[in-house]
Motif scaffolding. Structure first.
Motif, PDB file in Angstrom:
ATOM      1  N   ARG A 105      34.038 -95.470  21.667  1.00 52.61           N
ATOM      2  CA  ARG A 105      35.388 -95.380  22.252  1.00 52.61           C
ATOM      3  C   ARG A 105      36.282 -94.390  21.523  1.00 52.61           C
ATOM      4  NH1 ARG A 105      36.370-101.613  21.445  1.00 52.61           N
ATOM      5  NH2 ARG A 105      35.579-100.810  19.471  1.00 52.61           N
ATOM      6  N   ASP A 106      35.834 -93.934  20.352  1.00 48.13           N
ATOM      7  CA  ASP A 106      36.665 -93.043  19.539  1.00 48.13           C
ATOM      8  C   ASP A 106      36.717 -91.653  20.183  1.00 48.13           C
ATOM      9  OD1 ASP A 106      37.770 -91.394  17.629  1.00 48.13           O
ATOM     10  OD2 ASP A 106      36.701 -92.318  15.954  1.00 48.13           O
ATOM     11  N   PRO A 107      37.899 -91.189  20.584  1.00 42.65           N
ATOM     12  CA  PRO A 107      37.948 -89.897  21.270  1.00 42.65           C
ATOM     13  C   PRO A 107      37.767 -88.703  20.332  1.00 42.65           C
ATOM     14  CG  PRO A 107      40.171 -90.828  21.089  1.00 42.65           C
ATOM     15  CD  PRO A 107      39.223 -91.836  20.488  1.00 42.65           C
ATOM     16  N   ASP A 108      37.848 -88.936  19.016  1.00 45.17           N
ATOM     17  CA  ASP A 108      37.925 -87.798  18.084  1.00 45.17           C
ATOM     18  C   ASP A 108      36.651 -87.523  17.289  1.00 45.17           C
ATOM     19  OD1 ASP A 108      40.626 -87.487  18.761  1.00 45.17           O
ATOM     20  OD2 ASP A 108      41.159 -89.119  17.396  1.00 45.17           O
ATOM     21  N   ILE A 109      35.512 -87.779  17.874  1.00 36.64           N
ATOM     22  CA  ILE A 109      34.259 -87.608  17.133  1.00 36.64           C
ATOM     23  C   ILE A 109      33.742 -86.175  17.224  1.00 36.64           C
ATOM     24  CG2 ILE A 109      31.847 -88.418  17.013  1.00 36.64           C
ATOM     25  CD1 ILE A 109      33.704 -90.629  16.408  1.00 36.64           C
ATOM     26  N   GLY A 110      34.273 -85.398  18.167  1.00 34.40           N
ATOM     27  CA  GLY A 110      33.665 -84.096  18.438  1.00 34.40           C
ATOM     28  C   GLY A 110      32.483 -84.308  19.373  1.00 34.40           C
ATOM     29  N   TRP A 111      32.742 -85.033  20.449  1.00 34.72           N
ATOM     30  CA  TRP A 111      31.668 -85.400  21.384  1.00 34.72           C
ATOM     31  C   TRP A 111      31.015 -84.185  22.023  1.00 34.72           C
ATOM     32  CZ3 TRP A 111      29.675 -90.060  21.109  1.00 34.72           C
ATOM     33  CH2 TRP A 111      30.459 -91.110  20.646  1.00 34.72           C
ATOM     34  N   ASP A 112      31.785 -83.096  22.173  1.00 39.06           N
ATOM     35  CA  ASP A 112      31.230 -81.895  22.823  1.00 39.06           C
ATOM     36  C   ASP A 112      29.895 -81.486  22.215  1.00 39.06           C
ATOM     37  OD1 ASP A 112      33.375 -81.796  24.357  1.00 39.06           O
ATOM     38  OD2 ASP A 112      34.261 -79.961  23.497  1.00 39.06           O
ATOM     39  N   ALA A 113      29.835 -81.605  20.894  1.00 37.75           N
ATOM     40  CA  ALA A 113      28.634 -81.163  20.179  1.00 37.75           C
ATOM     41  C   ALA A 113      27.455 -82.098  20.453  1.00 37.75           C
ATOM     42  CB  ALA A 113      28.918 -81.113  18.684  1.00 37.75           C
ATOM     43  N   LEU A 114      27.733 -83.241  21.072  1.00 34.35           N
ATOM     44  CA  LEU A 114      26.664 -84.223  21.298  1.00 34.35           C
ATOM     45  C   LEU A 114      26.164 -84.215  22.747  1.00 34.35           C
ATOM     46  CD1 LEU A 114      28.232 -87.007  19.111  1.00 34.35           C
ATOM     47  CD2 LEU A 114      26.110 -85.796  18.630  1.00 34.35           C
ATOM     48  N   SER A 115      26.587 -83.231  23.508  1.00 39.90           N
ATOM     49  CA  SER A 115      26.084 -83.110  24.877  1.00 39.90           C
ATOM     50  C   SER A 115      24.564 -83.026  24.845  1.00 39.90           C
ATOM     51  CB  SER A 115      26.610 -81.836  25.543  1.00 39.90           C
ATOM     52  OG  SER A 115      27.921 -82.040  25.921  1.00 39.90           O
ATOM     53  N   CYS A 116      23.930 -83.622  25.824  1.00 36.79           N
ATOM     54  CA  CYS A 116      22.461 -83.700  25.780  1.00 36.79           C
ATOM     55  C   CYS A 116      21.924 -83.759  27.199  1.00 36.79           C
ATOM     56  CB  CYS A 116      22.062 -84.946  24.990  1.00 36.79           C
ATOM     57  SG  CYS A 116      22.738 -86.442  25.712  1.00 36.79           S
ATOM     58  N   ASP A 117      20.608 -83.870  27.321  1.00 37.66           N
ATOM     59  CA  ASP A 117      20.013 -83.969  28.654  1.00 37.66           C
ATOM     60  C   ASP A 117      19.993 -85.405  29.148  1.00 37.66           C
ATOM     61  OD1 ASP A 117      19.163 -81.168  28.839  1.00 37.66           O
ATOM     62  OD2 ASP A 117      17.826 -81.697  27.174  1.00 37.66           O
ATOM     63  N   THR A 118      19.612 -86.310  28.245  1.00 39.20           N
ATOM     64  CA  THR A 118      19.348 -87.693  28.660  1.00 39.20           C
ATOM     65  C   THR A 118      19.996 -88.678  27.699  1.00 39.20           C
ATOM     66  OG1 THR A 118      17.172 -86.946  29.442  1.00 39.20           O
ATOM     67  CG2 THR A 118      17.483 -89.334  29.209  1.00 39.20           C
ATOM     68  N   VAL A 119      20.704 -89.652  28.241  1.00 43.69           N
ATOM     69  CA  VAL A 119      21.172 -90.779  27.422  1.00 43.69           C
ATOM     70  C   VAL A 119      20.290 -91.987  27.730  1.00 43.69           C
ATOM     71  CG1 VAL A 119      23.004 -92.525  27.190  1.00 43.69           C
ATOM     72  CG2 VAL A 119      23.585 -90.100  27.049  1.00 43.69           C
ATOM     73  N   VAL A 120      19.815 -92.646  26.685  1.00 41.89           N
ATOM     74  CA  VAL A 120      19.155 -93.948  26.838  1.00 41.89           C
ATOM     75  C   VAL A 120      20.039 -94.949  26.114  1.00 41.89           C
ATOM     76  CG1 VAL A 120      16.803 -93.068  27.064  1.00 41.89           C
ATOM     77  CG2 VAL A 120      17.701 -93.513  24.787  1.00 41.89           C
ATOM     78  N   MET A 121      20.212 -96.123  26.683  1.00 39.93           N
ATOM     79  CA  MET A 121      21.098 -97.067  26.001  1.00 39.93           C
ATOM     80  C   MET A 121      20.872 -98.505  26.449  1.00 39.93           C
ATOM     81  SD  MET A 121      24.781 -96.203  27.776  1.00 39.93           S
ATOM     82  CE  MET A 121      25.115 -96.541  29.518  1.00 39.93           C
ATOM     83  N   ASN A 122      21.091 -99.388  25.494  1.00 41.20           N
ATOM     84  CA  ASN A 122      21.177-100.816  25.801  1.00 41.20           C
ATOM     85  C   ASN A 122      22.520-101.265  25.259  1.00 41.20           C
ATOM     86  OD1 ASN A 122      20.972-103.498  26.217  1.00 41.20           O
ATOM     87  ND2 ASN A 122      19.361-103.877  24.704  1.00 41.20           N
ATOM     88  N   PRO A 123      23.572-101.054  26.041  1.00 41.34           N
ATOM     89  CA  PRO A 123      24.913-101.349  25.526  1.00 41.34           C
ATOM     90  C   PRO A 123      25.193-102.845  25.544  1.00 41.34           C
ATOM     91  CG  PRO A 123      25.058-100.598  27.800  1.00 41.34           C
ATOM     92  CD  PRO A 123      23.596-100.571  27.428  1.00 41.34           C
ATOM     93  N   PRO A 124      26.292-103.282  24.885  1.00 40.75           N
ATOM     94  CA  PRO A 124      26.683-104.690  25.013  1.00 40.75           C
ATOM     95  C   PRO A 124      26.848-105.016  26.500  1.00 40.75           C
ATOM     96  CG  PRO A 124      28.084-103.540  23.417  1.00 40.75           C
ATOM     97  CD  PRO A 124      27.249-102.503  24.086  1.00 40.75           C
TER      98      PRO A 124
END
Ligand code: SAH
Length: 203
Positions: A105-124
């Motif tokens: 939820r943190d908007p200030d991580i520098g998410w742009d650099a984490l763009s990727c092809d595929t997200v896999v997740m088992n969120p809460p």
């Protein structure tokens, strides 16, 4: 690596040492993790792809993606202790995964650099805190075109409505998800729930 071999490798991983109920820390059982990853791999979403595991916990999905030949794998979790276990798991398997401690939820991580092809997740699933999965869906859609997420049984209509105009549900795969007694409020030693692996494609 076939499905069974992947499952056996993932079976050997360490889980949460002291799972926190508030963070809904349940490790994905190896058969479910292997099935999700193998399925995604068959669809070309893992091998040679940049993969991100949101809420990676002890890293079972991230490590599995690395075993299946992802070009890069990043795992993100808010819990430092879980990330420490995840790092040891990757080392034990001999795979390279970059693990980061961060809040989705943190908007200030520098998410742009984490763009990727595929997200896999088992969120809460939102059992402790309603709608806890929403920031995961939002972040996943911001970062990747393909998402494979594990949700509670019956979540597909909610996910479809929540992502309307942003993503399309390509597939819903129902899986048995055996849960071991994890928290004091669990009464039985084992409960089998059904989960849905939902494949989302960004529009
Ligand atoms: N993906 C792992 C863990 C699933 S449990 C697996 O498949 O085994 C859900 C995970 O989400 C936990 O590790 C928890 O610490 C993490 N989590 C919960 N809220 C979070 C948040 N806001 N930001 C990042 N991680 C979070």
């Amino acid at each position: 690596m076939n499905l069974r071999q992947l499952e056996m490798r993932l079976e050997s991983l360490a889980g949460f040492e002291r799972p926190t109920p508030r963070l809904e820390q349940y490790q994905t059982p190896a058969p479910v993790a292997a099935r999700l990853l193998h399925h995604a791999a068959m669809q070309g979403a893992i091998e040679g792809r940049a993969v991100l595991d949101l809420g990676c916990g002890t890293g079972i999905l991230a490590c599995g993606a690395a075993l299946l030949g992802a070009s890069t794998v990043t795992g993100i979790d808010v819990d430092t202790a879980a990330i420490a276990v995840a790092r040891r798991n990757a080392e034990m398997l001999g795979v390279t995964v970059e693990f980061l401690v961060a809040d989705v939820r943190d908007p200030d991580i520098g998410w742009d650099a984490l763009s990727c092809d595929t997200v896999v997740m088992n969120p809460p699933f939102g059992a402790q805190k309603a709608h806890a999965d929403r920031p995961f869906i939002d972040r996943a859609l911001e970062l990747a075109g393909e998402i494979y997420g594990i949700f509670n049984e019956g979540s597909a209509p909610f996910v479809a409505a929540y992502t309307e105009g942003r993503a399309a549900i390509e597939e819903v795969i129902r899986c048995a998800f055996p849960m071991r007694r994890t928290f004091a409020h669990h009464r039985k030693d084992r409960v089998d729930i059904t989960v849905e692996v939902i494949r989302l494609k960004r529009i």
